[in-house]
Design an enzyme around this catalytic site. Structure first.
Site, mmCIF file in Angstrom:
data_model
loop_
_atom_site.group_PDB
_atom_site.id
_atom_site.type_symbol
_atom_site.label_atom_id
_atom_site.label_comp_id
_atom_site.label_asym_id
_atom_site.label_seq_id
_atom_site.Cartn_x
_atom_site.Cartn_y
_atom_site.Cartn_z
ATOM 1 N N ASP A 268 69.608 12.626 12.055
ATOM 2 C CA ASP A 268 70.633 12.973 11.127
ATOM 3 C C ASP A 268 70.832 11.290 10.193
ATOM 4 O OD1 ASP A 268 71.590 15.240 11.894
ATOM 5 O OD2 ASP A 268 73.268 14.736 12.623
ATOM 6 N N LYS B 165 72.728 15.683 6.096
ATOM 7 C CA LYS B 165 74.155 16.323 6.413
ATOM 8 C C LYS B 165 74.852 14.764 6.399
ATOM 9 C CE LYS B 165 74.957 19.725 9.649
ATOM 10 N NZ LYS B 165 76.088 19.801 10.184
ATOM 11 N N MET C 65 86.125 10.818 9.516
ATOM 12 C CA MET C 65 85.945 11.513 8.403
ATOM 13 C C MET C 65 87.358 11.847 7.599
ATOM 14 S SD MET C 65 83.684 14.595 9.971
ATOM 15 C CE MET C 65 84.510 14.714 11.492
HETATM 16 N N1 SAH Z 1 79.322 11.972 16.220
HETATM 17 C C1 SAH Z 1 79.782 10.784 15.572
HETATM 18 C C2 SAH Z 1 80.764 11.290 14.435
HETATM 19 C C3 SAH Z 1 80.097 12.244 13.434
HETATM 20 S S1 SAH Z 1 81.398 12.457 12.338
HETATM 21 C C4 SAH Z 1 80.363 9.638 16.512
HETATM 22 O O1 SAH Z 1 80.494 9.745 17.625
HETATM 23 O O2 SAH Z 1 80.588 8.544 15.952
HETATM 24 C C5 SAH Z 1 80.986 11.422 10.890
HETATM 25 C C6 SAH Z 1 82.175 10.377 10.846
HETATM 26 O O3 SAH Z 1 82.080 9.448 11.847
HETATM 27 C C7 SAH Z 1 82.123 9.863 9.463
HETATM 28 O O4 SAH Z 1 82.775 10.282 8.587
HETATM 29 C C8 SAH Z 1 82.958 8.377 9.978
HETATM 30 O O5 SAH Z 1 84.386 8.782 9.867
HETATM 31 C C9 SAH Z 1 82.505 8.192 11.260
HETATM 32 N N2 SAH Z 1 81.419 7.137 11.593
HETATM 33 C C10 SAH Z 1 80.115 7.427 12.130
HETATM 34 N N3 SAH Z 1 79.490 6.018 12.044
HETATM 35 C C11 SAH Z 1 80.322 5.314 11.431
HETATM 36 C C12 SAH Z 1 80.236 3.959 11.226
HETATM 37 N N4 SAH Z 1 78.827 3.430 11.497
HETATM 38 N N5 SAH Z 1 81.169 3.306 10.662
HETATM 39 C C13 SAH Z 1 82.233 3.870 10.524
HETATM 40 N N6 SAH Z 1 82.556 5.174 10.756
HETATM 41 C C14 SAH Z 1 81.372 6.029 11.054
#
Ligand code: SAH
Length: 522
Positions: A43, A65, A181
Protein backbone atom coordinates in the site's frame (compact mmCIF):
# COMPACT_ATOMS: atom_id res chain seq x y z
CA UNK A 1 -8.50 -35.63 -8.19
CA UNK A 2 -5.86 -35.84 -10.86
CA UNK A 3 -2.26 -36.57 -9.83
CA UNK A 4 -1.23 -33.12 -10.97
CA UNK A 5 -3.83 -31.35 -8.88
CA UNK A 6 -2.98 -33.24 -5.74
CA UNK A 7 0.72 -32.40 -5.89
CA UNK A 8 0.15 -28.74 -6.69
CA UNK A 9 1.61 -26.56 -3.95
CA UNK A 10 -0.99 -24.62 -2.00
CA UNK A 11 -0.50 -20.87 -1.94
CA UNK A 12 -0.81 -18.78 1.16
CA UNK A 13 -1.51 -15.14 1.89
CA UNK A 14 0.28 -13.40 4.75
CA UNK A 15 -1.41 -10.19 5.75
CA UNK A 16 1.50 -8.29 7.27
CA UNK A 17 1.57 -5.00 9.19
CA UNK A 18 4.37 -2.83 7.80
CA UNK A 19 4.45 -0.55 10.82
CA UNK A 20 3.94 3.20 10.76
CA UNK A 21 6.70 4.40 8.44
CA UNK A 22 10.14 3.82 9.93
CA UNK A 23 11.23 0.62 8.15
CA UNK A 24 12.84 -0.49 11.43
CA UNK A 25 9.41 -0.81 13.00
CA UNK A 26 8.24 -3.88 11.08
CA UNK A 27 8.04 -7.03 13.20
CA UNK A 28 10.70 -9.74 13.03
CA UNK A 29 8.07 -12.10 11.63
CA UNK A 30 6.96 -9.57 9.04
CA UNK A 31 10.52 -9.14 7.79
CA UNK A 32 11.03 -12.90 7.70
CA UNK A 33 7.92 -13.34 5.58
CA UNK A 34 8.97 -10.59 3.16
CA UNK A 35 12.17 -12.57 2.71
CA UNK A 36 10.15 -15.58 1.55
CA UNK A 37 7.58 -13.77 -0.56
CA UNK A 38 6.99 -14.59 -4.22
CA UNK A 39 4.40 -11.84 -4.57
CA UNK A 40 4.11 -8.65 -2.51
CA UNK A 41 1.04 -6.44 -2.75
CA UNK A 42 1.79 -3.21 -0.90
CA UNK A 43 0.00 0.00 0.00
CA UNK A 44 0.71 3.69 -0.14
CA UNK A 45 1.40 3.80 3.59
CA UNK A 46 3.78 0.83 3.67
CA UNK A 47 7.31 2.20 3.39
CA UNK A 48 8.72 1.03 0.02
CA UNK A 49 12.14 0.72 1.71
CA UNK A 50 10.79 -2.50 3.21
CA UNK A 51 10.82 -4.03 -0.25
CA UNK A 52 14.56 -4.49 0.01
CA UNK A 53 13.82 -7.57 2.15
CA UNK A 54 11.98 -9.20 -0.75
CA UNK A 55 13.94 -11.74 -2.82
CA UNK A 56 15.02 -10.68 -6.32
CA UNK A 57 12.57 -11.78 -8.96
CA UNK A 58 9.49 -11.59 -6.73
CA UNK A 59 6.42 -9.87 -8.14
CA UNK A 60 5.91 -6.41 -6.60
CA UNK A 61 2.46 -4.89 -6.96
CA UNK A 62 1.59 -1.39 -5.79
CA UNK A 63 -2.02 -1.33 -4.70
CA UNK A 64 -2.11 2.42 -4.05
CA UNK A 65 -5.01 3.78 -2.03
CA UNK A 66 -4.24 7.26 -0.92
CA UNK A 67 -7.11 9.13 0.74
CA UNK A 68 -8.78 11.51 -1.69
CA UNK A 69 -6.64 10.49 -4.65
CA UNK A 70 -7.86 8.13 -7.32
CA UNK A 71 -7.31 4.59 -6.11
CA UNK A 72 -4.86 2.54 -8.12
CA UNK A 73 -6.89 -0.62 -7.51
CA UNK A 74 -10.36 -0.97 -6.01
CA UNK A 75 -10.76 -3.06 -2.89
CA UNK A 76 -12.50 -5.74 -4.96
CA UNK A 77 -9.59 -5.86 -7.39
CA UNK A 78 -7.12 -6.22 -4.52
CA UNK A 79 -9.17 -9.04 -2.96
CA UNK A 80 -9.33 -10.82 -6.29
CA UNK A 81 -5.61 -10.38 -6.85
CA UNK A 82 -4.82 -12.06 -3.51
CA UNK A 83 -7.16 -14.94 -4.36
CA UNK A 84 -5.67 -15.41 -7.83
CA UNK A 85 -2.04 -15.46 -6.66
CA UNK A 86 -2.82 -17.81 -3.79
CA UNK A 87 -4.67 -20.14 -6.14
CA UNK A 88 -1.66 -20.08 -8.43
CA UNK A 89 0.27 -21.57 -5.52
CA UNK A 90 2.22 -18.46 -4.60
CA UNK A 91 3.46 -17.22 -1.24
CA UNK A 92 1.84 -13.81 -1.09
CA UNK A 93 2.61 -11.02 1.35
CA UNK A 94 -0.09 -8.41 1.56
CA UNK A 95 1.81 -5.51 3.16
CA UNK A 96 -0.28 -2.82 4.81
CA UNK A 97 0.68 0.33 6.68
CA UNK A 98 0.56 0.17 10.48
CA UNK A 99 -1.52 -2.71 11.75
CA UNK A 100 -3.63 -4.49 9.12
CA UNK A 101 -6.63 -4.80 11.41
CA UNK A 102 -6.78 -1.17 12.46
CA UNK A 103 -8.61 0.92 9.87
CA UNK A 104 -6.85 -0.98 7.16
CA UNK A 105 -9.65 -3.10 5.67
CA UNK A 106 -7.48 -6.10 6.49
CA UNK A 107 -10.51 -7.79 8.00
CA UNK A 108 -12.36 -7.63 4.70
CA UNK A 109 -9.39 -9.02 2.77
CA UNK A 110 -8.99 -12.10 4.94
CA UNK A 111 -12.74 -12.68 5.16
CA UNK A 112 -12.71 -13.23 1.43
CA UNK A 113 -9.80 -15.67 1.77
CA UNK A 114 -11.45 -17.49 4.67
CA UNK A 115 -14.68 -17.91 2.73
CA UNK A 116 -12.81 -19.45 -0.19
CA UNK A 117 -10.78 -21.76 2.05
CA UNK A 118 -7.48 -20.11 1.11
CA UNK A 119 -4.65 -20.39 3.65
CA UNK A 120 -3.77 -17.17 5.37
CA UNK A 121 -2.01 -15.72 8.37
CA UNK A 122 -2.13 -12.24 9.89
CA UNK A 123 0.92 -10.52 11.36
CA UNK A 124 0.12 -7.45 13.47
CA UNK A 125 2.06 -4.23 13.09
CA UNK A 126 2.88 -1.13 15.09
CA UNK A 127 -0.13 1.02 14.41
CA UNK A 128 0.43 4.66 13.51
CA UNK A 129 -1.50 5.89 16.55
CA UNK A 130 0.96 4.50 19.06
CA UNK A 131 3.91 5.36 16.83
CA UNK A 132 2.77 8.95 16.29
CA UNK A 133 2.25 9.45 20.00
CA UNK A 134 5.58 7.86 20.90
CA UNK A 135 7.53 9.75 18.24
CA UNK A 136 5.90 13.01 19.23
CA UNK A 137 6.88 12.43 22.87
CA UNK A 138 3.36 11.69 24.08
CA UNK A 139 2.70 8.62 26.25
CA UNK A 140 -0.71 7.53 25.06
CA UNK A 141 -1.68 6.54 28.61
CA UNK A 142 -0.23 7.82 31.87
CA UNK A 143 -1.15 7.07 35.46
CA UNK A 144 -1.58 10.72 36.32
CA UNK A 145 -3.51 11.69 33.22
CA UNK A 146 -5.57 8.92 31.72
CA UNK A 147 -6.36 5.26 32.06
CA UNK A 148 -8.19 4.82 28.78
CA UNK A 149 -7.65 5.45 25.10
CA UNK A 150 -9.92 5.17 22.09
CA UNK A 151 -8.97 4.86 18.40
CA UNK A 152 -11.50 6.30 15.98
CA UNK A 153 -11.78 7.21 12.37
CA UNK A 154 -12.38 10.79 11.34
CA UNK A 155 -13.14 9.77 7.82
CA UNK A 156 -16.87 9.76 8.38
CA UNK A 157 -18.76 12.98 8.41
CA UNK A 158 -19.39 13.43 12.15
CA UNK A 159 -22.60 15.34 11.46
CA UNK A 160 -24.04 12.34 9.66
CA UNK A 161 -27.15 11.21 11.55
CA UNK A 162 -26.35 7.49 11.20
CA UNK A 163 -22.66 7.88 12.13
CA UNK A 164 -21.01 4.71 13.43
CA UNK A 165 -19.27 6.80 16.05
CA UNK A 166 -21.14 7.73 19.17
CA UNK A 167 -19.55 11.16 19.62
CA UNK A 168 -21.73 11.98 22.61
CA UNK A 169 -20.30 9.03 24.52
CA UNK A 170 -16.75 9.22 23.17
CA UNK A 171 -16.18 12.93 23.70
CA UNK A 172 -15.77 12.43 27.44
CA UNK A 173 -15.78 8.64 27.58
CA UNK A 174 -12.07 8.04 27.01
CA UNK A 175 -9.13 9.97 28.43
CA UNK A 176 -7.11 9.93 25.23
CA UNK A 177 -8.66 9.95 21.77
CA UNK A 178 -6.65 9.18 18.67
CA UNK A 179 -8.30 10.00 15.39
CA UNK A 180 -7.13 8.38 12.14
CA UNK A 181 -7.95 9.93 8.76
CA UNK A 182 -9.32 13.05 10.41
CA UNK A 183 -7.49 15.96 8.83
CA UNK A 184 -10.14 16.89 6.31
CA UNK A 185 -12.89 16.78 8.93
CA UNK A 186 -10.81 18.27 11.75
CA UNK A 187 -12.95 21.44 12.16
CA UNK A 188 -16.15 19.40 12.52
CA UNK A 189 -14.50 16.82 14.75
CA UNK A 190 -13.29 19.36 17.32
CA UNK A 191 -16.60 21.20 17.21
CA UNK A 192 -18.39 17.95 17.87
CA UNK A 193 -16.16 17.04 20.79
CA UNK A 194 -16.69 20.43 22.40
CA UNK A 195 -20.44 20.34 21.75
CA UNK A 196 -20.54 16.96 23.47
CA UNK A 197 -18.89 18.21 26.63
CA UNK A 198 -15.13 17.95 26.15
CA UNK A 199 -13.28 20.94 27.62
CA UNK A 200 -12.32 23.34 24.81
CA UNK A 201 -8.94 23.80 26.51
CA UNK A 202 -8.08 20.09 26.10
CA UNK A 203 -4.61 19.81 24.53
CA UNK A 204 -4.41 18.35 21.02
CA UNK A 205 -1.45 17.26 18.91
CA UNK A 206 -1.47 16.57 15.19
CA UNK A 207 1.36 14.43 13.84
CA UNK A 208 2.07 13.95 10.16
CA UNK A 209 4.23 11.20 8.66
CA UNK A 210 5.03 9.88 12.11
CA UNK A 211 8.29 8.00 12.66
CA UNK A 212 9.78 9.13 9.34
CA UNK A 213 12.35 11.86 8.68
CA UNK A 214 9.45 13.97 7.36
CA UNK A 215 7.56 13.86 10.65
CA UNK A 216 5.91 17.12 11.57
CA UNK A 217 3.87 17.89 14.69
CA UNK A 218 1.83 20.81 15.88
CA UNK A 219 0.15 21.30 19.23
CA UNK A 220 -2.86 23.34 20.31
CA UNK A 221 -6.19 22.92 22.05
CA UNK A 222 -9.60 21.77 20.82
CA UNK A 223 -10.44 25.44 20.35
CA UNK A 224 -7.57 26.40 18.07
CA UNK A 225 -6.03 23.24 16.57
CA UNK A 226 -8.07 23.40 13.35
CA UNK A 227 -6.71 26.87 12.67
CA UNK A 228 -3.14 25.86 13.57
CA UNK A 229 -3.25 22.83 11.28
CA UNK A 230 -4.57 24.91 8.43
CA UNK A 231 -2.00 27.62 9.00
CA UNK A 232 0.83 25.08 9.08
CA UNK A 233 -0.47 23.47 5.91
CA UNK A 234 -0.57 20.01 7.45
CA UNK A 235 -2.04 17.45 5.07
CA UNK A 236 -2.76 13.74 5.44
CA UNK A 237 -1.50 11.29 6.48
CA UNK A 238 -1.73 12.62 10.01
CA UNK A 239 -3.17 11.61 13.34
CA UNK A 240 -5.01 13.71 15.87
CA UNK A 241 -4.23 13.02 19.53
CA UNK A 242 -6.62 14.55 22.04
CA UNK A 243 -6.08 14.53 25.81
CA UNK A 244 -4.11 15.78 28.79
CA UNK A 245 -1.20 13.45 27.92
CA UNK A 246 -0.30 15.83 25.07
CA UNK A 247 1.19 18.23 27.65
CA UNK A 248 3.91 15.67 28.41
CA UNK A 249 5.43 16.35 24.99
CA UNK A 250 7.15 19.40 26.45
CA UNK A 251 9.28 17.11 28.58
CA UNK A 252 9.44 13.89 26.59
CA UNK A 253 9.80 14.98 22.95
CA UNK A 254 12.89 13.07 21.83
CA UNK A 255 12.55 12.26 18.14
CA UNK A 256 12.24 15.75 16.72
CA UNK A 257 14.88 17.02 19.17
CA UNK A 258 17.69 14.89 17.76
CA UNK A 259 20.49 17.10 16.46
CA UNK A 260 20.10 16.26 12.76
CA UNK A 261 16.31 16.06 12.68
CA UNK A 262 14.93 17.89 9.65
CA UNK A 263 18.32 17.95 7.89
CA UNK A 264 18.52 16.54 4.41
CA UNK A 265 21.99 15.17 3.82
CA UNK A 266 23.27 13.76 0.56
CA UNK A 267 25.61 10.87 1.16
CA UNK A 268 27.94 10.21 -1.70
CA UNK A 269 29.63 6.91 -1.24
CA UNK A 270 29.88 3.62 -2.94
CA UNK A 271 26.81 1.47 -2.66
CA UNK A 272 28.75 -1.07 -0.65
CA UNK A 273 30.16 1.41 1.81
CA UNK A 274 27.38 3.92 2.36
CA UNK A 275 25.78 2.12 5.26
CA UNK A 276 28.07 3.16 8.10
CA UNK A 277 27.83 6.87 7.41
CA UNK A 278 24.11 6.72 6.66
CA UNK A 279 23.42 4.70 9.82
CA UNK A 280 25.39 7.16 11.93
CA UNK A 281 23.66 10.22 10.49
CA UNK A 282 20.20 8.66 10.65
CA UNK A 283 20.81 7.72 14.27
CA UNK A 284 21.00 11.44 14.95
CA UNK A 285 17.84 12.12 12.98
CA UNK A 286 19.08 13.06 9.50
CA UNK A 287 17.12 12.40 6.35
CA UNK A 288 19.79 10.82 4.18
CA UNK A 289 19.62 10.77 0.41
CA UNK A 290 21.99 8.10 -0.75
CA UNK A 291 23.65 8.56 -4.07
CA UNK A 292 26.08 5.92 -5.04
CA UNK A 293 28.35 8.13 -7.02
CA UNK A 294 30.74 5.28 -7.34
CA UNK A 295 30.09 1.72 -8.15
CA UNK A 296 32.81 -0.75 -7.37
CA UNK A 297 33.51 -3.29 -10.05
CA UNK A 298 36.10 -5.93 -10.79
CA UNK A 299 38.92 -4.95 -13.15
CA UNK A 300 38.94 -6.30 -16.73
CA UNK A 301 42.13 -8.25 -16.06
CA UNK A 302 43.60 -9.78 -12.91
CA UNK A 303 46.86 -10.69 -14.63
CA UNK A 304 49.11 -8.56 -12.43
CA UNK A 305 47.72 -9.55 -9.07
CA UNK A 306 47.42 -13.21 -10.00
CA UNK A 307 51.11 -13.33 -10.82
CA UNK A 308 52.12 -11.54 -7.64
CA UNK A 309 49.96 -13.76 -5.45
CA UNK A 310 52.22 -16.66 -6.40
CA UNK A 311 55.27 -14.92 -5.03
CA UNK A 312 54.01 -13.00 -2.00
CA UNK A 313 56.86 -14.29 0.10
CA UNK A 314 59.25 -12.19 -1.99
CA UNK A 315 57.63 -8.98 -0.77
CA UNK A 316 58.76 -6.93 2.20
CA UNK A 317 55.56 -4.95 2.39
CA UNK A 318 51.97 -5.14 1.18
CA UNK A 319 50.13 -1.81 1.46
CA UNK A 320 46.36 -1.65 1.69
CA UNK A 321 44.97 1.75 0.84
CA UNK A 322 41.22 1.06 0.85
CA UNK A 323 38.55 -1.31 2.12
CA UNK A 324 37.81 -2.45 -1.41
CA UNK A 325 41.50 -3.16 -1.95
CA UNK A 326 41.39 -5.55 1.00
CA UNK A 327 38.19 -7.28 -0.06
CA UNK A 328 39.19 -7.80 -3.68
CA UNK A 329 42.73 -8.87 -2.75
CA UNK A 330 41.41 -11.66 -0.56
CA UNK A 331 38.74 -12.62 -3.05
CA UNK A 332 41.50 -13.17 -5.58
CA UNK A 333 43.73 -14.96 -3.07
CA UNK A 334 40.93 -17.37 -2.14
CA UNK A 335 40.03 -17.83 -5.79
CA UNK A 336 43.49 -19.28 -6.30
CA UNK A 337 43.00 -21.70 -3.42
CA UNK A 338 45.43 -19.74 -1.22
CA UNK A 339 44.88 -18.00 2.11
CA UNK A 340 46.41 -15.55 4.58
CA UNK A 341 49.30 -17.90 5.39
CA UNK A 342 50.88 -16.78 2.10
CA UNK A 343 51.52 -13.44 3.80
CA UNK A 344 53.56 -14.86 6.65
CA UNK A 345 56.70 -12.82 7.14
CA UNK A 346 55.51 -10.00 4.90
CA UNK A 347 55.03 -6.58 6.51
CA UNK A 348 51.44 -5.37 6.24
CA UNK A 349 50.47 -1.71 6.28
CA UNK A 350 47.04 -0.10 6.12
CA UNK A 351 46.18 3.49 5.28
CA UNK A 352 43.73 3.85 8.16
CA UNK A 353 41.97 2.24 11.06
CA UNK A 354 38.94 0.93 9.15
CA UNK A 355 41.19 -0.78 6.63
CA UNK A 356 43.26 -2.29 9.47
CA UNK A 357 40.09 -3.51 11.19
CA UNK A 358 38.89 -5.11 7.99
CA UNK A 359 42.24 -6.88 7.54
CA UNK A 360 41.84 -8.34 11.01
CA UNK A 361 38.58 -9.96 9.93
CA UNK A 362 40.67 -11.83 7.34
CA UNK A 363 43.03 -12.93 10.10
CA UNK A 364 45.77 -10.40 9.32
CA UNK A 365 47.13 -7.94 11.85
CA UNK A 366 48.82 -4.83 10.44
CA UNK A 367 52.42 -4.04 11.25
CA UNK A 368 52.17 -0.40 10.35
CA UNK A 369 49.45 2.22 10.65
CA UNK A 370 50.40 5.82 9.79
CA UNK A 371 49.79 8.75 12.16
CA UNK A 372 47.91 10.56 9.41
CA UNK A 373 45.42 8.40 7.51
CA UNK A 374 46.31 9.41 3.93
CA UNK A 375 48.50 8.08 1.16
CA UNK A 376 51.10 10.70 2.08
CA UNK A 377 50.89 9.71 5.72
CA UNK A 378 51.45 6.10 4.84
CA UNK A 379 54.39 6.97 2.57
CA UNK A 380 55.98 9.00 5.35
CA UNK A 381 55.65 6.24 7.93
CA UNK A 382 57.25 3.79 5.51
CA UNK A 383 60.09 6.14 4.67
CA UNK A 384 60.82 6.32 8.40
CA UNK A 385 61.37 2.58 8.30
CA UNK A 386 63.68 2.82 5.27
CA UNK A 387 62.41 1.42 2.00
CA UNK A 388 65.50 1.32 -0.22
CA UNK A 389 65.68 -1.92 -2.19
CA UNK A 390 62.46 -3.18 -0.59
CA UNK A 391 59.80 -4.99 -2.60
CA UNK A 392 56.42 -3.40 -2.06
CA UNK A 393 53.02 -4.51 -3.38
CA UNK A 394 50.01 -2.19 -3.51
CA UNK A 395 46.68 -3.87 -4.38
CA UNK A 396 44.35 -0.99 -5.15
CA UNK A 397 41.92 0.69 -7.56
CA UNK A 398 42.68 0.76 -11.27
CA UNK A 399 42.73 4.56 -11.19
CA UNK A 400 44.13 6.11 -8.05
CA UNK A 401 46.54 8.82 -7.00
CA UNK A 402 50.13 7.94 -7.78
CA UNK A 403 51.64 9.77 -4.84
CA UNK A 404 52.23 6.68 -2.71
CA UNK A 405 53.97 4.49 -5.33
CA UNK A 406 55.90 7.49 -6.67
CA UNK A 407 57.20 8.58 -3.28
CA UNK A 408 58.30 5.05 -2.46
CA UNK A 409 59.97 4.56 -5.82
CA UNK A 410 61.71 7.90 -5.34
CA UNK A 411 63.19 6.50 -2.14
CA UNK A 412 64.52 3.46 -3.98
CA UNK A 413 61.79 0.90 -3.39
CA UNK A 414 60.62 -1.68 -5.96
CA UNK A 415 56.90 -0.97 -6.16
CA UNK A 416 54.30 -3.13 -7.91
CA UNK A 417 50.84 -1.63 -8.28
CA UNK A 418 48.23 -4.34 -8.77
CA UNK A 419 44.75 -3.14 -9.75
CA UNK A 420 42.14 -5.31 -8.02
CA UNK A 421 38.98 -3.23 -8.52
CA UNK A 422 37.76 -0.11 -10.28
CA UNK A 423 35.44 2.82 -9.57
CA UNK A 424 32.78 3.55 -12.15
CA UNK A 425 30.06 6.18 -12.07
CA UNK A 426 26.61 4.58 -12.11
CA UNK A 427 23.94 5.76 -14.46
CA UNK A 428 20.38 6.65 -13.62
CA UNK A 429 20.33 8.72 -10.46
CA UNK A 430 21.56 11.83 -12.17
CA UNK A 431 18.19 13.49 -12.63
CA UNK A 432 17.06 12.75 -9.12
CA UNK A 433 20.13 14.42 -7.65
CA UNK A 434 19.66 17.50 -9.83
CA UNK A 435 16.03 17.84 -8.83
CA UNK A 436 16.91 17.58 -5.15
CA UNK A 437 19.55 20.28 -5.42
CA UNK A 438 17.32 22.54 -7.48
CA UNK A 439 14.48 22.19 -4.99
CA UNK A 440 16.75 23.93 -2.47
CA UNK A 441 16.04 21.68 0.45
CA UNK A 442 19.31 19.80 0.57
CA UNK A 443 21.23 20.94 3.66
CA UNK A 444 24.51 19.13 3.19
CA UNK A 445 26.56 16.96 0.87
CA UNK A 446 29.17 14.60 2.29
CA UNK A 447 32.30 13.40 0.52
CA UNK A 448 34.42 10.53 1.70
CA UNK A 449 37.04 10.46 -1.07
CA UNK A 450 38.20 12.49 -4.02
CA UNK A 451 36.48 10.13 -6.42
CA UNK A 452 33.15 10.76 -4.69
CA UNK A 453 33.68 14.47 -5.38
CA UNK A 454 34.54 13.93 -9.03
CA UNK A 455 31.68 11.56 -9.60
CA UNK A 456 29.25 13.82 -7.76
CA UNK A 457 30.23 16.66 -10.08
CA UNK A 458 29.84 14.51 -13.13
CA UNK A 459 26.42 13.43 -11.86
CA UNK A 460 25.33 17.01 -11.25
CA UNK A 461 26.33 17.40 -14.85
CA UNK A 462 27.63 20.93 -15.10
CA UNK A 463 31.10 22.19 -15.85
CA UNK A 464 29.97 25.79 -15.52
CA UNK A 465 31.35 27.02 -12.15
CA UNK A 466 28.65 29.69 -11.88
CA UNK A 467 25.87 27.19 -12.33
CA UNK A 468 27.51 24.80 -9.88
CA UNK A 469 27.87 27.53 -7.27
CA UNK A 470 24.23 28.51 -7.71
CA UNK A 471 23.09 24.92 -7.27
CA UNK A 472 25.21 24.49 -4.15
CA UNK A 473 24.49 27.95 -2.74
CA UNK A 474 22.75 26.85 0.43
CA UNK A 475 24.37 23.44 0.65
CA UNK A 476 27.12 22.79 3.18
CA UNK A 477 29.92 20.44 2.25
CA UNK A 478 31.50 17.94 4.63
CA UNK A 479 34.73 16.25 3.55
CA UNK A 480 36.39 13.35 5.31
CA UNK A 481 39.97 14.63 5.02
CA UNK A 482 42.36 17.14 3.46
CA UNK A 483 42.78 15.39 0.10
CA UNK A 484 39.04 15.12 -0.42
CA UNK A 485 38.65 18.73 0.75
CA UNK A 486 41.25 19.88 -1.75
CA UNK A 487 39.38 18.22 -4.59
CA UNK A 488 36.30 20.14 -3.44
CA UNK A 489 38.06 23.50 -3.32
CA UNK A 490 39.84 22.81 -6.62
CA UNK A 491 36.37 22.71 -8.11
CA UNK A 492 35.45 26.10 -6.74
CA UNK A 493 33.36 24.94 -3.79
CA UNK A 494 33.90 25.44 -0.11
CA UNK A 495 34.27 22.87 2.67
CA UNK A 496 32.54 23.70 5.96
CA UNK A 497 33.10 20.52 7.88
CA UNK A 498 36.21 18.39 8.09
CA UNK A 499 37.10 16.09 10.98
CA UNK A 500 40.59 16.05 12.46
CA UNK A 501 40.85 12.31 12.13
CA UNK A 502 39.79 10.96 8.75
CA UNK A 503 37.34 8.25 9.67
CA UNK A 504 33.60 7.81 9.13
CA UNK A 505 32.76 7.93 12.86
CA UNK A 506 34.74 11.18 13.19
CA UNK A 507 33.04 12.68 10.14
CA UNK A 508 29.65 11.75 11.57
CA UNK A 509 30.57 13.21 14.95
CA UNK A 510 31.78 16.45 13.38
CA UNK A 511 28.53 16.86 11.42
CA UNK A 512 26.45 16.28 14.54
CA UNK A 513 28.55 18.78 16.50
CA UNK A 514 28.17 21.34 13.74
CA UNK A 515 24.37 21.21 13.86
CA UNK A 516 24.30 21.14 17.67
CA UNK A 517 26.28 24.39 17.64
CA UNK A 518 23.98 25.80 14.98
CA UNK A 519 20.94 25.00 17.14
CA UNK A 520 22.55 26.78 20.07
CA UNK A 521 23.25 29.83 17.93
CA UNK A 522 19.59 30.05 16.95
N1 SAH B 1 -3.66 0.47 9.37
C1 SAH B 1 -3.08 1.76 9.57
C2 SAH B 1 -4.09 2.88 9.42
C3 SAH B 1 -4.61 3.05 8.03
S1 SAH B 1 -5.79 4.32 7.89
C4 SAH B 1 -2.43 1.81 10.94
O1 SAH B 1 -2.58 0.88 11.74
O2 SAH B 1 -1.72 2.77 11.23
C5 SAH B 1 -4.80 5.64 7.26
C6 SAH B 1 -4.58 6.71 8.31
O3 SAH B 1 -3.60 6.27 9.23
C7 SAH B 1 -4.03 8.00 7.78
O4 SAH B 1 -5.04 8.81 7.25
C8 SAH B 1 -3.44 8.60 9.02
O5 SAH B 1 -4.45 9.14 9.85
C9 SAH B 1 -2.91 7.37 9.72
N2 SAH B 1 -1.47 7.16 9.46
C10 SAH B 1 -0.90 6.09 8.92
N3 SAH B 1 0.45 6.20 8.90
C11 SAH B 1 0.71 7.39 9.46
C12 SAH B 1 1.90 8.10 9.76
N4 SAH B 1 3.12 7.61 9.46
N5 SAH B 1 1.80 9.30 10.37
C13 SAH B 1 0.63 9.82 10.69
N6 SAH B 1 -0.54 9.21 10.42
C14 SAH B 1 -0.50 8.01 9.83
Amino acid sequence: MSEQKRTKRAGKVYLVGAGPGDPGLITVRGKYLLGKAEVVVYDYLANPKLLKHVPKGAELIYAGKKGGVKHTHTQEEINQMLVDWAEAGKTVVRLKGGDPFIFGRGGEEVEVLANLGINFEVVPGVTSATAAATYAGIPITHREHTASVAFLTGHEDPTKADSNIDWAKLATGAGTLVVYMGIKNLPIIVENLIANGRDPKTPVAVVRWASTPEQRSVVGTLENIAEIVQGAGIKPPALIIVGEVVTLRDTIDWFEKRPLFGKKIVVTRTREQASELVAGLEESGANCLEFSTIQIEPVPSYEVIDEELDRLEEYHWILFTSLNGVNFFFERLYEKGLDAREMKGVGIAAVGKATADLLLTYGVRVDLLPDVFTGEGLAESLLDQGVEGRNILIPRALKAREILPETLRGAGAQVTVAPVYQNVAPEGKREQLRTQLESGDVDMVTFTSSSTVRNFLSMVGTSDPGELKALMRNVLIAAIGPITAKTVTDNGLEVSIQPESHTIPDLTHEIVEYYKEEKKRK
